[in-house]
Scaffold this motif. Structure first.
Motif, PDB file in Angstrom:
ATOM      1  N   VAL A  10      55.935  42.756   2.475  1.00  0.00           N
ATOM      2  CA  VAL A  10      56.675  43.219   3.644  1.00  0.00           C
ATOM      3  C   VAL A  10      55.880  42.977   4.920  1.00  0.00           C
ATOM      4  O   VAL A  10      56.425  42.564   5.946  1.00  0.00           O
ATOM      5  CB  VAL A  10      56.996  44.720   3.496  1.00  0.00           C
ATOM      6  CG1 VAL A  10      57.739  45.216   4.708  1.00  0.00           C
ATOM      7  CG2 VAL A  10      57.785  44.949   2.252  1.00  0.00           C
ATOM      8  N   GLY A  11      54.567  43.215   4.818  1.00  0.00           N
ATOM      9  CA  GLY A  11      53.732  42.998   6.008  1.00  0.00           C
ATOM     10  C   GLY A  11      53.830  41.563   6.485  1.00  0.00           C
ATOM     11  O   GLY A  11      54.065  41.290   7.663  1.00  0.00           O
TER      12      GLY A  11
ATOM     13  N   ILE B 172      45.443  42.000   3.183  1.00  0.00           N
ATOM     14  CA  ILE B 172      46.051  41.771   4.492  1.00  0.00           C
ATOM     15  C   ILE B 172      45.061  41.127   5.455  1.00  0.00           C
ATOM     16  O   ILE B 172      45.382  40.182   6.188  1.00  0.00           O
ATOM     17  CB  ILE B 172      46.586  43.106   5.050  1.00  0.00           C
ATOM     18  CG1 ILE B 172      47.918  43.426   4.407  1.00  0.00           C
ATOM     19  CG2 ILE B 172      46.728  43.072   6.551  1.00  0.00           C
ATOM     20  CD1 ILE B 172      49.011  42.457   4.762  1.00  0.00           C
TER      21      ILE B 172
ATOM     22  N   LEU C  72      57.176  40.815   7.970  1.00  0.00           N
ATOM     23  CA  LEU C  72      57.298  41.247   9.373  1.00  0.00           C
ATOM     24  C   LEU C  72      56.666  40.215  10.295  1.00  0.00           C
ATOM     25  O   LEU C  72      57.222  39.861  11.340  1.00  0.00           O
ATOM     26  CB  LEU C  72      56.592  42.598   9.566  1.00  0.00           C
ATOM     27  CG  LEU C  72      57.328  43.814   9.040  1.00  0.00           C
ATOM     28  CD1 LEU C  72      56.470  45.054   9.228  1.00  0.00           C
ATOM     29  CD2 LEU C  72      58.643  43.979   9.801  1.00  0.00           C
ATOM     30  N   ILE C  73      55.496  39.730   9.877  1.00  0.00           N
ATOM     31  CA  ILE C  73      54.818  38.719  10.692  1.00  0.00           C
ATOM     32  C   ILE C  73      55.690  37.475  10.806  1.00  0.00           C
ATOM     33  O   ILE C  73      55.831  36.897  11.893  1.00  0.00           O
ATOM     34  CB  ILE C  73      53.443  38.384  10.081  1.00  0.00           C
ATOM     35  CG1 ILE C  73      52.520  39.601  10.202  1.00  0.00           C
ATOM     36  CG2 ILE C  73      52.826  37.179  10.764  1.00  0.00           C
ATOM     37  CD1 ILE C  73      51.175  39.420   9.559  1.00  0.00           C
TER      38      ILE C  73
ATOM     39  N   LEU D 295      44.676  46.523  -0.766  1.00  0.00           N
ATOM     40  CA  LEU D 295      45.684  46.200   0.234  1.00  0.00           C
ATOM     41  C   LEU D 295      45.074  45.795   1.581  1.00  0.00           C
ATOM     42  O   LEU D 295      45.409  44.736   2.117  1.00  0.00           O
ATOM     43  CB  LEU D 295      46.652  47.377   0.383  1.00  0.00           C
ATOM     44  CG  LEU D 295      47.849  47.086   1.247  1.00  0.00           C
ATOM     45  CD1 LEU D 295      48.666  45.963   0.640  1.00  0.00           C
ATOM     46  CD2 LEU D 295      48.713  48.337   1.373  1.00  0.00           C
ATOM     47  N   PRO D 296      44.137  46.614   2.109  1.00  0.00           N
ATOM     48  CA  PRO D 296      43.530  46.171   3.376  1.00  0.00           C
ATOM     49  C   PRO D 296      42.822  44.838   3.218  1.00  0.00           C
ATOM     50  O   PRO D 296      42.903  43.970   4.109  1.00  0.00           O
ATOM     51  CB  PRO D 296      42.526  47.265   3.706  1.00  0.00           C
ATOM     52  CG  PRO D 296      42.748  48.369   2.767  1.00  0.00           C
ATOM     53  CD  PRO D 296      43.678  47.939   1.692  1.00  0.00           C
TER      54      PRO D 296
ATOM     55  N   ASP E 274      53.149  44.824  -2.708  1.00  0.00           N
ATOM     56  CA  ASP E 274      52.496  45.711  -1.747  1.00  0.00           C
ATOM     57  C   ASP E 274      52.381  45.083  -0.365  1.00  0.00           C
ATOM     58  O   ASP E 274      52.553  45.748   0.640  1.00  0.00           O
ATOM     59  CB  ASP E 274      51.093  46.066  -2.249  1.00  0.00           C
ATOM     60  CG  ASP E 274      51.163  46.850  -3.549  1.00  0.00           C
ATOM     61  OD1 ASP E 274      52.193  47.520  -3.759  1.00  0.00           O
ATOM     62  OD2 ASP E 274      50.212  46.770  -4.347  1.00  0.00           O
ATOM     63  N   TRP E 275      52.067  43.789  -0.326  1.00  0.00           N
ATOM     64  CA  TRP E 275      51.769  43.220   0.992  1.00  0.00           C
ATOM     65  C   TRP E 275      52.870  42.310   1.530  1.00  0.00           C
ATOM     66  O   TRP E 275      52.843  41.893   2.681  1.00  0.00           O
ATOM     67  CB  TRP E 275      50.442  42.449   0.969  1.00  0.00           C
ATOM     68  CG  TRP E 275      50.331  41.393  -0.092  1.00  0.00           C
ATOM     69  CD1 TRP E 275      49.749  41.526  -1.310  1.00  0.00           C
ATOM     70  CD2 TRP E 275      50.800  40.047  -0.020  1.00  0.00           C
ATOM     71  NE1 TRP E 275      49.834  40.360  -2.016  1.00  0.00           N
ATOM     72  CE2 TRP E 275      50.467  39.429  -1.250  1.00  0.00           C
ATOM     73  CE3 TRP E 275      51.458  39.299   0.950  1.00  0.00           C
ATOM     74  CZ2 TRP E 275      50.780  38.113  -1.529  1.00  0.00           C
ATOM     75  CZ3 TRP E 275      51.772  37.982   0.676  1.00  0.00           C
ATOM     76  CH2 TRP E 275      51.437  37.402  -0.550  1.00  0.00           C
TER      77      TRP E 275
END
Lengths: 521, 642
Positions: A309-310, A246, A313-314, A242-243, A306-307
């Motif tokens: 939503v991130g 992203i 948001l952006i 995940l990190p 997993d990613w």
């Protein structure tokens, strides 16, 4: 530990036909460097211009003749010449062609009007004055543009994180230099260049760190192998995925100017020579979105829950901040910069739909937006007061009376940016929002709602400019629109025609984009 | 059961492909071509431009007439035809084609738009003769005609929206045509902003249709109504009504129409009386299937119509500006149409019937007003007219026919259409029928009063109240001929359409049961009595008595009416001021002196924007910090979520 397998060096297979366009462009750029070294100063501008245009045209021909029938994953899996790559490469070459035409504008002078005679001199120094007197010209902007274009062509086809990183740097470095070469307001330009460089390096670090984490997760930098590692869940280091995902995405989102990685955009757009701004806004955005598409749909598609939503948001932040900040801008170039930030948000909405139509919508949007933007910046470069560019909005008051045609065209482009029906802006927004509603789930619908509200805000901004141009008394000043040469005229004409045609009969290009929306693995 | 079978039968007879619709694109293309030539051709077209625009408009009418005649030759069930133009947005499941729907309803509009539009082109040749920007004016007129035709010929809500925006643009450009006068430019902006509110309603309605039916073309929406819930239909219906209110200047979005009179008079006649402002009625009637599935939304349409018809009538009584009085009357008459459209199947045909007759007599009266202004050095104050009947014979007679028509005196046009609306309103029955019926009846009385007031103050009265040095004269033939043609329409159109069976001709569009017509003689007598009372009152006050040259202060109602019943004050008090105060309190507490008049919402966003802008301080270090914060935030959010 298993015994180390002795590495067998195996020559990679190269499908030259598939990568011919890229080879042509880099070849042209290298010849350009030679021309810069050997050709006498007086002939350089002409020679470089002809060489650059011929190179891009040849690359386009190569693309259609050789690469299109030769879709392949080649160069040891590091380049995927597939539908999206070819579509975007063709788009980039067209942007390159128009961008170079805009850069070559001389407005009756001896050398390209937008660029300083000597990039290395400090602003206002005797050195600079001497260079101006001697009639120097930075004709190296043309090979630099070609190098950047070369990087972009690789970027949209890169199937491997390392290749992608190299492409990212190849496309960025020439842009950093080009940003600092403005003829007027030199300090602003150099400052923009330095900022762009520093923040670009910062974002590259994120990308690299993310790539390292993904390598740690999957044991490979190949997007296909990363996808396989996610699918089979074979890794012992799941925490890295995940990190890594992203950070890699953030490194790329920096290039499209997504919030909160957008801070460089207004400064760089304002400081850069105007044709370069147009080129950056159109081509860099297309290339970076090409890379994001590939990472998101090929490498990380399986783990998207997993990613997503991130990035969602952006996207939301990008649309809101881009739209809201454009309200208080007083400089046309900065305003268009924030508009480009908002547009990046709209494109992200389509990208997050994870649907073949979403890919097609994104690519369509990039074409429509890029062509309109190139034309818009070409017009900004024409509006002058006392020899320097009149970019403050107050200087545009009453332009509609003095130059009805120029103001009318600019108004049309603004309508397209606002997404008014029968312009390309409407169809492209439709093309990214529709898949988001259809297959984006609740988040897709939410993003579209934000998107529609944000477009309403930006529409206010654009209409304000139109009102300013047409319904405000022109102050008694000497703001004029210079008469453009054939080159700029072509850029503006293509932009306007595309804006209208893609608004009225978008079917053809949409179909093309849809046919080209499958990635090769 | 019977109705179900009938409605199925009409569904089955849905538009045939091609046929007489095959050439319908020409209707739009001809005026659009004119606009393009005049706008792109620049000064080169100055000489022949206006004549070319007029010719193309007539050509469009000719095409319309041919299609109409072809249509008459077909059976009632074959008259609707559809022509697909091109595949507009082929995005996967979202297939959207642009096509034209030629049926009885759209053809009624096509003929009205092209015929009245062409007459007004001719009139403008005379009216705008000395204007230096004549070419631009004609280009906009052609643009308007083309957009309006797109609006009524569209086969989907999305294409209708294109036309909707197009007429909005043309109206904006034409209201602000003399934009060197800042007041006119302001009027144009006001029309623009109020219309945006309506357009927002329409566009949200279209999005909701997408969500509900998956399609936005008329055929699919009508077919999908049965499967949708009443709540969804009510929401869509109310949003459509918001759209209709904006475009048709209905309560509460009526404020722009009066100011729109700043535009040249032919524009007021064409756009702000005969055609564009009736687009809201068209929208409601076209969406009949939705409103029939949502009785509450339908009732809202009728209520909005009733309020507006009285509102416009009251305002009309106090206006001294001849054009503004006519504008108030337009608002009121469209209120009648809205009310009829809100009555359900019984009222649709009469709404459109009244729309057509109104298009003729109101356009005629506006042109008459223009002719008066032309002869009186652009004077618009009726208190400075009086006894013009001698000086301007043609204008007097033609205006008089329009006046008789709007009053509803038999056998003139309004009698046939307005009376039917009053009858239908009473025929609804129950309390609702009484309230709506009385509103239309009282409205008719007030209409008789203010229109007679206008007519007497302008053409009759005890004396001439002209300012010094006025020499009123009749207008040139280019202006009088269109007035004469329109006045013939005002005189005869109602009778012709009524006897030709206009309601039956429209019927296949709406389907459903054909209801019998029977005339309510007592009601007709009462209506005529009310009208006569209004007329006599006006005669007594404005013909027999002397009219003061300066408006007397008047009672409270007069003052209120003169101020448009305080619509601007209310708008300001209800929407602008709270918005501004709110933003001041929330955002600008620390930055005093910011110009808050820009409007509530804009100020909020502006304030937010200025705040955000501070983050953009120019320092790379803080940019980098922003980026880092963003990275950490995104990672944090995802970490928490997973």
């Amino acid at each position: 530990m298993s015994a180390a397998v002795p590495a067998v060096f195996e020559a990679v297979k190269v499908d030259y036909a598939a990568i011919a366009p890229m080879l042509v462009v880099v070849g042209g750029a290298l010849i350009g460097v030679l021309v810069e070294a050997v050709a006498p100063r007086s002939t350089r501008y002409g020679a470089q211009l002809v060489l650059t245009l011929a190179t891009i045209a040849a690359a386009l021909v190569a693309l259609f003749v050789w690469a299109v029938p030769h879709k392949a994953v080649t160069l040891g899996q590091s380049l995927a010449i597939d539908g999206p790559a070819l579509f975007l490469q063709a788009t980039l070459l067209v942007f390159g062609l128009l961008g170079v035409l805009a850069m070559s504008e001389r407005f009756g002078g001896k050398s390209a009007d937008a660029f300083t005679p000597m990039g290395a001199s400090s602003p206002g120094s005797p050195q600079e004055a001497a260079a101006t007197r001697a009639g120097f010209a930075t004709s190296e902007v043309f090979p630099l543009a070609l190098f950047s274009l070369f990087g972009m062509l690789i970027f949209v086809a890169a199937n491997d994180l390392i290749t992608m990183f190299v492409a990212l740097e190849v496309l960025s470095l020439p842009l950093y230099i080009l940003t600092g070469l403005a003829r007027r307001r030199r300090l602003l330009s150099q400052e923009a260049s330095l900022k762009y460089f520093l923040l670009g390096a910062f974002s590259s670090a994120f990308f690299l760190f993310g790539a390292a984490l993904l390598y740690g997760f999957s044991g490979s930098s190949d997007l296909k192998l990363i996808a396989r590692a996610i699918t089979t869940n074979s890794s012992q280091m799941n925490g890295l995925l995940l990190p890594g995902a992203i950070l890699v995405l953030i490194g790329l989102l920096f290039k499209v100017g997504a919030v909160p990685f957008h801070s460089w955009t207004p400064d760089a757009y304002q400081g850069a020579p105007t044709p370069i701004t147009g080129f950056m806004a159109a081509a860099t955005k297309a290339a970076a979105f090409g890379a994001i598409l590939r990472i998101a749909y090929v490498g990380l598609e399986v783990s998207r829950w997993d990613w997503r939503v991130g990035v969602g948001l952006i996207a939301a932040a990008t649309m809101i901040v881009g739209a809201v900040l454009s309200v208080t801008q007083t400089d046309v170039k900065r305003l268009l910069a924030y508009s480009s930030v908002a547009h990046a948000g709209f494109i992200l909405v389509g990208l997050l739909s994870f649907d073949g139509n979403g890919i097609a919508g994104v690519m369509f949007y990039l074409v429509a937006y890029g062509l309109a933007t190139l034309a818009a910046f070409a017009i900004v470069a024409m509006i002058r007061q006392g020899g320097s560019e009149a970019t403050h909005l107050s200087q545009w008051a009453g332009l509609g009376r003095k130059h009805p045609v120029v103001a009318g065209i600019f108004g049309l482009l603004l309508l397209a940016f606002a997404g008014i029906p029968l312009t390309s802006g409407f169809t492209s927004k439709f093309a990214v929002f529709a898949p988001a509603i259809h297959s984006g789930g609740t988040m897709g619908v939410l993003l579209v709602v934000i998107g529609v509200l944000a477009s309403a805000v930006t529409a206010y901004v654009y209409f304000r400019i139109i009102v300013l141009m047409y319904f405000t008394q022109a102050p008694e000043d000497d703001v004029v629109a210079l008469t453009p040469s054939v080159a700029t005229t072509i850029v503006v004409t293509v932009g306007v025609l595309a804006t209208l045609l893609l608004g009225i009969v978008p079917g053809l290009l949409l179909q093309l984009a849809q046919d080209a929306s499958t990635f090769l693995l | 059961m019977h109705t179900l079978i009938q409605s199925l039968a009409t569904e089955g007879a849905a538009a045939t492909e091609g046929g007489h619709a095959a050439y319908a694109w020409l209707l739009i293309a001809l005026p659009a071509l004119g606009a393009a030539i005049l706008l792109l051709g620049g000064k080169r077209t100055n000489k022949f431009g206006p004549a070319l625009a007029t010719g193309l408009s007539w050509a469009s009418f000719a095409v319309g007439a041919v299609i109409f005649v072809t249509m008459l030759g077909l059976g009632a069930e074959e008259r609707a035809a559809h022509a697909e133009l091109w595949n507009w947005i082929p995005a996967g499941q979202f297939q959207l084609s642009a096509g034209l729907l030629v049926d009885q309803l759209s053809m009624s509009f096509v003929l009205l738009i092209t015929f009245v539009g062409s007459l007004i082109h001719v009139y403008s040749l005379g009216y705008m003769e000395h204007d230096p920007d004549k070419r631009r004016f004609f280009a906009y007129l052609n643009l308007f005609v083309a957009s309006m035709l797109v609006l009524v010929l569209a086969d989907s809500y999305l294409l209708l929206f294109v036309g909707w925006e197009g007429v909005g643009l043309a109206s904006y450009l034409l209201i602000g045509f003399w934009n060197h006068n800042p007041a006119y430019a302001t009027a144009a902006n006001k029309a623009f902003f109020v219309n945006r509110v309506g357009d927002l309603g329409l566009s949200i309605a279209i999005m909701m249709m997408f969500a509900t039916f998956g399609k936005v073309d008329f055929a699919s929406v009508n077919a999908g109504v049965d499967g949708a819930s009443t709540t969804q239909l009510t929401a869509i219906g109310l949003l459509l009504l918001v759209g209709a209110c904006g475009k048709s200047a209905q309560f509460p979005l009526q404020s722009w129409l009066g100011d729109a009179m700043a535009g040249p008079t032919p524009v007021s006649a064409l756009i702000h009386a005969a055609t564009m402002v009736t687009a809201g009625v068209y929208l409601v009637v076209r969406s009949h299937a939705i409103f029939e599935g949502a009785p509450n939304a339908q009732l809202a349409v009728a209520i909005v119509g009733a309020i507006t018809l009285l509102y416009g009538a009251i305002v009309g009584c106090a206006k001294d500006d001849i054009k503004k009085a006519l504008a108030a009357s337009t608002m009121s008459q469209i209120g009648y149409m809205m009310l009829a459209a809100g009555l359900g199947p019984i009222g649709y045909a009469f709404a459109i019937f009244h729309l057509l007759t109104h298009g003729f007599f109101k356009a005629g009266m506006f042109l008459g007003a223009g002719s008066v202004m032309h002869g009186m050095n652009d004077q618009v104050d009726m208190r400075r007219f009086g006894r013009l009947s001698g000086a301007m014979k043609v204008t007097w007679v033609t205006f008089g026919l329009g006046w008789l028509a709007i009053l509803g005196i038999p056998p003139f046009a309004g009698f046939w259409s307005k009376d039917k609306i009053i009858e239908s309103a009473f025929a609804v029955g129950g309390t609702r029928g009484w309230i709506l019926g009385l509103a239309t009846l009282i409205g008719a009385g007030i209409t008789a009063f203010y229109m007679s007031r206008l007519f007497f103050m302008t053409f009759h009265g005890k004396e001439k109240r002209w300012t010094d040095g006025q020499h009123p004269h009749e207008s040139p033939a280019t202006m009088t001929v269109p007035m004469i043609v329109l006045s013939i329409g005002s005189g005869l159109l109602g009778m012709i359409l009524a006897f030709a069976g206009f309601a039956q001709w429209l019927h296949p569009v709406f389907g459903g049961e054909e209801h019998e017509e029977h005339t309510n003689w007592p009601l007709m007598a009462i209506t005529l009595l009310v009208v006569a009372a209004g007329l006599l009152l006006a005669y007594w006050r404005y013909w027999r008595e002397e009219v003061p040259k300066r408006a007397p202060e008047g009672n409270l109602l007069t003052q209120a009416a003169r101020a448009d019943l305080y619509q601007d004050a209310i708008n300001e008090g209800l929407f602008m001021r709270p918005g501004i105060h709110l933003t001041r309190a929330l955002v600008f507490t620390d930055t005093k002196g910011v110009d808050a008049t820009a409007g509530g919402l804009a100020a909020t966003i502006g304030g937010f924007s200025s705040r955000l802008r501070r983050l953009q301080n120019g320092y790379v270090r803080s940019y980098a910090l922003t980026m880092l914060t963003g990275v950490v935030a995104v990672l944090g959010v995802l970490w928490v979520m997973n």
